[in-house]
Design an enzyme around this catalytic site. Structure first.
Site: not given
Length: 338
Positions: A55-58, A106, A111, A220
């Site tokens: 996911g984006s945001g990391h 991960k 995933d 998350h």
């Protein structure tokens, strides 16, 4: 809460990736259908392509770690959401070397599913593919957690060390064995005093009272099993160091990674790092190499994580220099340069 600075409330991840690729045009290129980022100048000695994603945001994980010395490609999903298997599949086909492609995944259900589907398609195409699953978060190491430990900060160390090994021409099975060993000797724990801000609602992901900490928070925004009263930093870091060390194999030397979760300053992170080094010294553990910074954030969460990888003396004594030499090897990505 303040409204985020997005050009679009629905396409903000795509626009971010476009801006990122334009800024880092000498390091990466962006494929738009499906979306993935690939390195423009991988080491020619590589026999195996390395691809990760999530996911984006990391950011900078994972797209910001694409480049020479680290990943060949990254498949970014929406915020805190797995990439589609087609992204993983097409990105893997684009960067697979003559000896195949390795997925660094991960440990999250989405995933695992989507990387697994992509791997089956790659095998059908005759492309050798394997997986290293990162599961380092001790906060979810319990029989009550069906999926087991989450994958968090250790992912950055795995990508760095495997990237260096791949640049030396390591084979697919060698990279898998190395990656699984590194994961088995790496553990993390995270805390937060403020939740991340939702990019959709502009509101915090969860609420904490003044003076409270979420001990064992997920990247998350997953709530921890324990909400605690905030102790002095020395006491907090000492507890975190104990929790990580107690889940590691015995040893006397570590790689230490103090990671910011997005809303934590470098002044704070280096305070944490200083306390962690002192706490390890009282346990007769030395820090061989270190990394400090927001490499695995959770959007703008106010908090930090501590990751350690326990070194193996017989590995470090090899003429090649062991994992320390891999850590020291050059890398040139948007988010990590050495």
């Amino acid at each position: 809460m303040a409204e985020p600075f997005y050009a679009s409330k629905t396409e903000y991840v795509d626009r971010s990736l476009l801006g990122f690729a334009r800024d880092q045009a000498g390091v990466v290129e962006l494929n738009t259908d499906p979306i993935y980022v690939r390195a423009v100048d991988p080491d020619p000695r590589r026999q195996v392509g390395l691809l990760s994603g999530g996911g984006s945001g990391h950011e900078p994980m994972h797209a910001g770690l694409v480049g020479r010395g680290m990943l060949d490609a990254a498949a970014p999903g929406r915020v805190f959401a797995s990439p589609h298997n087609r992204q993983v599949y097409e990105g893997s086909r684009a960067v697979a070397g003559p000896a195949g492609v390795l997925h660094i995944v991960k440990n999250y259900t989405g995933d695992r599913i989507n990387f697994g589907i992509a791997a089956e398609r790659l095998r059908h195409d005759g492309i050798p593919v394997a997986r290293v699953l990162v599961d380092d978060d001790v906060a979810t190491e319990s029989q009550q957690t069906a999926t087991g430990r989450r994958g968090t900060g250790a992912t950055v160390l795995v990508e760095k060390l495997l990237g260096a090994a791949a640049d030396q021409g390591a084979a697919l099975d060698e990279l898998v064995a190395l990656g699984e060993t590194i994961v088995g000797r790496s553990r993390s724990i995270a805390v937060a005093s403020l939740a991340q801000t939702s990019p959709v609602t502009g509101k915090p992901g969860f609420e904490l009272e003044e003076g409270e900490l979420e001990y064992g928070v997920g990247i998350h925004g997953e709530r921890a099993q324990h909400t605690i009263q905030r102790p002095p930093l020395e006491e907090l870091v000492g507890r975190m160091v104990d929790d990580v060390v107690n889940h590691l194999p015995a040893g006397t030397a570590v790689f230490l990674f103090v990671n910011g979760l997005g809303g934590t300053t470098y002044i704070e992170l280096y305070n944490v790092f200083a306390e962690a080094v002192d706490a390890l010294a009282t346990r007769d553990i030395t820090v061989e190499r270190s990394l400090v910074g927001p490499y695995t954030p959770a959007l703008d969460m106010k908090g930090f994580s501590i990751t350690m990888t326990m070194l193996e003396p017989d590995v470090e004594s090899r003429p090649s220099g062991g994992w320390t030499a891999l850590f020291d090897a050059p890398a040139w990505t948007a988010g990590y340069r050495k």
